[in-house]
Design a protein around this motif. Structure first.
Motif, PDB file in Angstrom:
ATOM      1  N   LEU A  30       0.826  -1.208   0.000  1.00 53.98           N
ATOM      2  CA  LEU A  30       0.000   0.000   0.000  1.00 53.98           C
ATOM      3  C   LEU A  30       0.862   1.261   0.000  1.00 53.98           C
ATOM      4  CD1 LEU A  30      -2.753  -1.005   2.611  1.00 53.98           C
ATOM      5  CD2 LEU A  30      -3.038  -0.843   0.131  1.00 53.98           C
ATOM      6  N   LEU A  31       1.937   1.245   0.758  1.00 53.83           N
ATOM      7  CA  LEU A  31       2.821   2.409   0.827  1.00 53.83           C
ATOM      8  C   LEU A  31       3.537   2.637  -0.501  1.00 53.83           C
ATOM      9  CD1 LEU A  31       4.304   1.935   4.411  1.00 53.83           C
ATOM     10  CD2 LEU A  31       2.773   3.763   3.670  1.00 53.83           C
ATOM     11  N   LEU A  32       4.054   1.567  -1.080  1.00 60.18           N
ATOM     12  CA  LEU A  32       4.759   1.695  -2.363  1.00 60.18           C
ATOM     13  C   LEU A  32       3.824   2.222  -3.456  1.00 60.18           C
ATOM     14  CD1 LEU A  32       6.900  -1.539  -2.149  1.00 60.18           C
ATOM     15  CD2 LEU A  32       7.835   0.758  -2.476  1.00 60.18           C
ATOM     16  N   GLN A  33       2.564   1.792  -3.419  1.00 63.30           N
ATOM     17  CA  GLN A  33       1.590   2.295  -4.405  1.00 63.30           C
ATOM     18  C   GLN A  33       1.367   3.796  -4.263  1.00 63.30           C
ATOM     19  OE1 GLN A  33      -1.646  -0.314  -3.364  1.00 63.30           O
ATOM     20  NE2 GLN A  33      -1.325  -1.636  -5.145  1.00 63.30           N
ATOM     21  N   ARG A  34       1.679   4.324  -3.088  1.00 63.29           N
ATOM     22  CA  ARG A  34       1.535   5.761  -2.835  1.00 63.29           C
ATOM     23  C   ARG A  34       2.863   6.504  -2.993  1.00 63.29           C
ATOM     24  NH1 ARG A  34      -2.376   3.100  -1.057  1.00 63.29           N
ATOM     25  NH2 ARG A  34      -4.393   3.972  -0.426  1.00 63.29           N
ATOM     26  N   GLY A  35       3.845   5.818  -3.592  1.00 59.24           N
ATOM     27  CA  GLY A  35       5.124   6.467  -3.856  1.00 59.24           C
ATOM     28  C   GLY A  35       6.052   6.529  -2.665  1.00 59.24           C
ATOM     29  N   ILE A  36       5.769   5.752  -1.624  1.00 63.04           N
ATOM     30  CA  ILE A  36       6.604   5.765  -0.415  1.00 63.04           C
ATOM     31  C   ILE A  36       7.544   4.565  -0.473  1.00 63.04           C
ATOM     32  CG2 ILE A  36       6.538   5.586   2.112  1.00 63.04           C
ATOM     33  CD1 ILE A  36       3.562   6.840   1.576  1.00 63.04           C
ATOM     34  N   GLU A  37       8.829   4.835  -0.687  1.00 63.07           N
ATOM     35  CA  GLU A  37       9.780   3.757  -0.959  1.00 63.07           C
ATOM     36  C   GLU A  37      10.841   3.588   0.115  1.00 63.07           C
ATOM     37  OE1 GLU A  37      11.425   4.033  -4.857  1.00 63.07           O
ATOM     38  OE2 GLU A  37       9.462   3.964  -5.840  1.00 63.07           O
ATOM     39  N   THR A  38      11.014   4.587   0.973  1.00 67.72           N
ATOM     40  CA  THR A  38      12.095   4.522   1.961  1.00 67.72           C
ATOM     41  C   THR A  38      11.569   4.831   3.362  1.00 67.72           C
ATOM     42  OG1 THR A  38      12.627   6.887   1.773  1.00 67.72           O
ATOM     43  CG2 THR A  38      13.722   5.378   0.215  1.00 67.72           C
ATOM     44  N   PHE A  39      12.422   4.602   4.337  1.00 70.17           N
ATOM     45  CA  PHE A  39      12.082   4.927   5.725  1.00 70.17           C
ATOM     46  C   PHE A  39      11.770   6.419   5.851  1.00 70.17           C
ATOM     47  CE2 PHE A  39      13.134   6.380   9.975  1.00 70.17           C
ATOM     48  CZ  PHE A  39      12.490   5.450  10.781  1.00 70.17           C
ATOM     49  N   GLU A  40      12.572   7.259   5.186  1.00 71.67           N
ATOM     50  CA  GLU A  40      12.367   8.716   5.252  1.00 71.67           C
ATOM     51  C   GLU A  40      11.030   9.122   4.625  1.00 71.67           C
ATOM     52  OE1 GLU A  40      13.909  11.213   6.838  1.00 71.67           O
ATOM     53  OE2 GLU A  40      15.042   9.583   7.760  1.00 71.67           O
ATOM     54  N   ASP A  41      10.697   8.482   3.483  1.00 75.41           N
ATOM     55  CA  ASP A  41       9.400   8.746   2.853  1.00 75.41           C
ATOM     56  C   ASP A  41       8.261   8.419   3.819  1.00 75.41           C
ATOM     57  OD1 ASP A  41      10.695   9.401   0.505  1.00 75.41           O
ATOM     58  OD2 ASP A  41      10.292   7.486  -0.483  1.00 75.41           O
ATOM     59  N   ALA A  42       8.389   7.267   4.485  1.00 75.21           N
ATOM     60  CA  ALA A  42       7.349   6.813   5.406  1.00 75.21           C
ATOM     61  C   ALA A  42       7.243   7.751   6.609  1.00 75.21           C
ATOM     62  CB  ALA A  42       7.645   5.391   5.870  1.00 75.21           C
ATOM     63  N   LYS A  43       8.371   8.233   7.067  1.00 80.38           N
ATOM     64  CA  LYS A  43       8.381   9.165   8.206  1.00 80.38           C
ATOM     65  C   LYS A  43       7.616  10.443   7.843  1.00 80.38           C
ATOM     66  CE  LYS A  43      11.574  11.575  11.297  1.00 80.38           C
ATOM     67  NZ  LYS A  43      12.985  11.964  11.497  1.00 80.38           N
ATOM     68  N   THR A  44       7.863  10.964   6.635  1.00 81.39           N
ATOM     69  CA  THR A  44       7.155  12.168   6.167  1.00 81.39           C
ATOM     70  C   THR A  44       5.668  11.893   6.029  1.00 81.39           C
ATOM     71  OG1 THR A  44       9.118  12.897   4.964  1.00 81.39           O
ATOM     72  CG2 THR A  44       7.029  13.865   4.296  1.00 81.39           C
ATOM     73  N   PHE A  45       5.337  10.686   5.537  1.00 77.28           N
ATOM     74  CA  PHE A  45       3.933  10.329   5.306  1.00 77.28           C
ATOM     75  C   PHE A  45       3.172  10.160   6.615  1.00 77.28           C
ATOM     76  CE2 PHE A  45       0.643   7.019   4.483  1.00 77.28           C
ATOM     77  CZ  PHE A  45      -0.094   7.694   3.519  1.00 77.28           C
ATOM     78  N   PHE A  46       3.741   9.386   7.535  1.00 75.78           N
ATOM     79  CA  PHE A  46       3.034   9.076   8.784  1.00 75.78           C
ATOM     80  C   PHE A  46       3.150  10.177   9.831  1.00 75.78           C
ATOM     81  CE2 PHE A  46       3.503   4.535   7.373  1.00 75.78           C
ATOM     82  CZ  PHE A  46       2.141   4.268   7.295  1.00 75.78           C
ATOM     83  N   ARG A  47       4.178  11.010   9.711  1.00 77.28           N
ATOM     84  CA  ARG A  47       4.382  12.070  10.699  1.00 77.28           C
ATOM     85  C   ARG A  47       4.509  13.418   9.991  1.00 77.28           C
ATOM     86  NH1 ARG A  47       2.941   8.416  13.023  1.00 77.28           N
ATOM     87  NH2 ARG A  47       3.926   7.108  14.617  1.00 77.28           N
ATOM     88  N   PRO A  48       3.408  13.935   9.448  1.00 74.08           N
ATOM     89  CA  PRO A  48       3.481  15.229   8.765  1.00 74.08           C
ATOM     90  C   PRO A  48       4.073  16.300   9.683  1.00 74.08           C
ATOM     91  CG  PRO A  48       1.354  14.202   8.359  1.00 74.08           C
ATOM     92  CD  PRO A  48       2.043  13.372   9.414  1.00 74.08           C
ATOM     93  N   SER A  49       4.814  17.202   9.078  1.00 63.92           N
ATOM     94  CA  SER A  49       5.514  18.227   9.841  1.00 63.92           C
ATOM     95  C   SER A  49       5.393  19.564   9.113  1.00 63.92           C
ATOM     96  CB  SER A  49       6.988  17.834   9.980  1.00 63.92           C
ATOM     97  OG  SER A  49       7.790  18.939  10.295  1.00 63.92           O
ATOM     98  N   PHE A  50       5.507  20.640   9.872  1.00 64.45           N
ATOM     99  CA  PHE A  50       5.533  21.966   9.241  1.00 64.45           C
ATOM    100  C   PHE A  50       6.771  22.133   8.375  1.00 64.45           C
ATOM    101  CE2 PHE A  50       2.423  22.774  12.574  1.00 64.45           C
ATOM    102  CZ  PHE A  50       1.474  23.517  11.885  1.00 64.45           C
TER     103      PHE A  50
END
Length: 563
Positions: A30-50
């Motif tokens: 599911l994550l890869l289908q949303r363009g999330i390929e790395t730990f850093e991508d996932a961190k940005t996705f799951f933990r939005p930040s200013f």
């Protein structure tokens, strides 16, 4: 519906992400289908930040806009904040006007009358500014095509700043500043902001000059999140962060007007979907049934008791809107049946008595019914006005552009637009629009597509998967709620149609004798026969939670079923 299953990512990528995040194959896919390929991508996705927000000064003309507003404030000039009458426009006006009022008292707002002035910047609005001593107009969610209006204002020594997100025409208005990420010469890294999002970038730039950051502007994000949901922009990139923090504001510390609307519907925690179907229609109803000013008044009110009174009025406008919308939809359906137009490539209907404020909603309902590019016309003064809605994958804006010889004015997006034309051009336009769509549309687009993320087994569904899916929110275009498919399902024997006129379907599914989960399909009552007599069937669904008397259980929310 035609089901299409998204391509499965490469096994090596699935394995790498599984290991990096310590998740199972379903989640990694599911994550890869949303363009999330790395730990850093996932961190940005799951933990939005200013920190995910882009520098507002990357937007073309932002420096000019800030300089002109700062000059207006220091010179004591009168500033008119002008916006469209829909959710995106009224939230934009509420956002910028309330921010500017923290810096100067010389701020007023203007929403055009939907029926007298129509969409966008109007000559009447400019005359109002001139008569009342405004030397600067900031237009939000409109103005990108207002070349003649901006020129008219210039003759009256009124400057314009435009904050828009619609597609520009060939030429850009000669304003002091034109903020629009869709400008061809604008290198802003994210193109899909809504109008209120562009407004937020403007106040971010103004705040930056005062040594503040977007985090200091969090109180405005309930407005931005509402506009993001209502305007159906992709909830990716910085829209995701803005919607994420905006929902937190809505659910913890909303402005009085928002709080009053939420109190009317008695719901604790709102999702983006709730914002779209509960808050947005109320804000929209003001402009549809009365005047968009009522929405701005509600959204800028600081006294909760007053806001509560305004919210009652807004709710009544929405109830009136529902009645009118239902009646017009029924009349439009009769017109289509009587004219035997179901076999056309387009749906175009007209009645001079239809309420202009709801033809956009009616167009959406007709699109859902017949799944064709749709136009609903009514009379507006000496012209005809229409709202256009499209089917997924077809650009109705381009189709209208191809018919421009018959159109007086038009604007909008790929999937939604508005236009006016002269009554004598209606039949010629209708024929041309049908011909353009027939020639350019892929026929498969005329059957609704159901995109399935992944095929799974019932045994794969558990509370842990549900908890992770919750963290995928906020959902919307670009990050839709995951849709799963499961084959070889069987009803345990008690499935039945439920609801008024047996409109809905409810059953308990098992797969290969294992797993047992309740499924509910709204509007799928007519497919009841597919689950009877021990038949095997496939289901496409989202995973949902059913809260009954405090007992929470997982259930399937059906999108479709097939034999």
């Amino acid at each position: 519906m035609r089901w299409t299953i998204k391509p499965k990512p490469e096994i090596s990528k699935i394995e790498a992400l599984k290991n990096a995040l310590n998740v199972d194959e379903t989640v990694a896919t599911l994550l890869l289908q949303r363009g999330i390929e790395t730990f850093e991508d996932a961190k940005t996705f799951f933990r939005p930040s200013f920190d995910d927000l882009h520098d507002p000064f990357l937007m073309k003309d932002m420096d000019k806009a800030v300089a002109r507003i700062e000059a207006a404030i220091s010179n004591g000039e009168n500033i008119l904040v002008y916006g469209d009458y829909d959710v995106d426009g009224t939230t934009s006006v509420a956002l910028l006007s309330s921010y500017l009022k923290t810096k100067t008292e010389n701020v007023a707002t203007y929403i055009p009358d939907r029926y007298i002035e129509g969409y966008g910047v109007s000559f009447k609005g400019i005359d109002f500014a001139d008569d009342n001593g405004f030397s600067l107009i900031v237009a939000l969610d409109c103005g990108i095509k207002a070349i003649d209006k901006v020129a008219y204002a210039k003759q009256k020594d009124i400057d314009f700043i435009i904050c828009d997100h619609h597609r520009p025409g060939e030429n850009i208005p000669d304003a002091v500043a034109v903020l629009d990420p869709k400008r061809n010469d604008c290198n802003y890294p994210f193109k899909e902001l809504c109008g209120c999002g562009v407004g937020f970038k403007l106040i971010s730039a103004l705040a930056e000059k005062d040594g503040k950051s977007p985090e200091d502007l969090v109180e405005y994000l309930d407005l931005v999140a509402t506009a993001i949901g209502a305007d159906i922009v992709p909830i990716v990139d910085e829209n995701r962060a803005l919607a994420y923090f905006g929902l937190q504001v809505i659910n913890s510390n909303p402005r009085p007007g928002m709080k009053a609307m939420i109190a009317e519907v008695k719901k604790d925690q709102l999702t983006i979907t709730d914002v779209v179907f509960i808050i947005a229609p109320r804000i929209n109803a003001a402009g549809r049934m009365k005047h968009g000013n009522h929405a701005v008044t509600l959204l800028t009110e600081t006294d909760f008791n007053l806001a509560a009174e305004y919210a009652v009025d807004i709710n009544n406008y929405n109830l009136d809107r529902r009645e009118v919308d239902k009646q017009i939809t029924e009349e439009a359906l009769v017109q289509i049946e009587e004219n035997n137009e179901k076999n056309r490539f387009t749906t175009v209907v007209y009645d001079e008595n239809w309420h202009k404020g709801v033809i956009g909603i009616v167009a959406s309902r007709l699109t859902e019914t017949y799944y064709r590019p749709t136009l609903v016309f009514t009379r507006s003064g000496d012209k005809l006005a229409a709202s256009a809605r499209s089917v997924k994958g077809f650009d109705v804006y381009n189709a209208l552009e191809a018919c421009s010889e018959y159109i007086e004015q038009f604007g909008g997006h790929k999937y939604a637009a508005g236009l006016t034309l002269l009554p004598e051009n209606y039949e010629a336009f209708k024929a041309k629009f049908e011909a353009v769509v027939k020639e350019s549309i892929d026929p498969k687009l005329l059957t609704p597509e159901l995109k399935v993320d992944l095929e799974i087994n019932l045994n794969d569904i558990d509370e842990k998967l549900m908890r992770i899916i919750h963290q995928f929110a906020p959902f919307g275009p670009g990050n839709m709620t995951p849709v799963f498919m499961t084959q070889n399902l069987k009803d345990t024997g008690y499935g039945k149609c439920v609801g008024e006129d047996d409109k809905h379907l409810r059953f308990t599914a098992t797969q290969n004798g294992r797993g047992k989960i309740v499924a509910i399909g709204f509007g799928l009552g007519e497919k009841c026969h597919l689950i009877q007599n021990g038949n095997l069937f496939s289901a496409a669904y989202t995973i949902d939670e059913n809260d009954w008397n405090g007992n929470v259980s997982l259930q399937l929310k059906l999108k479709d079923i097939k034999a």
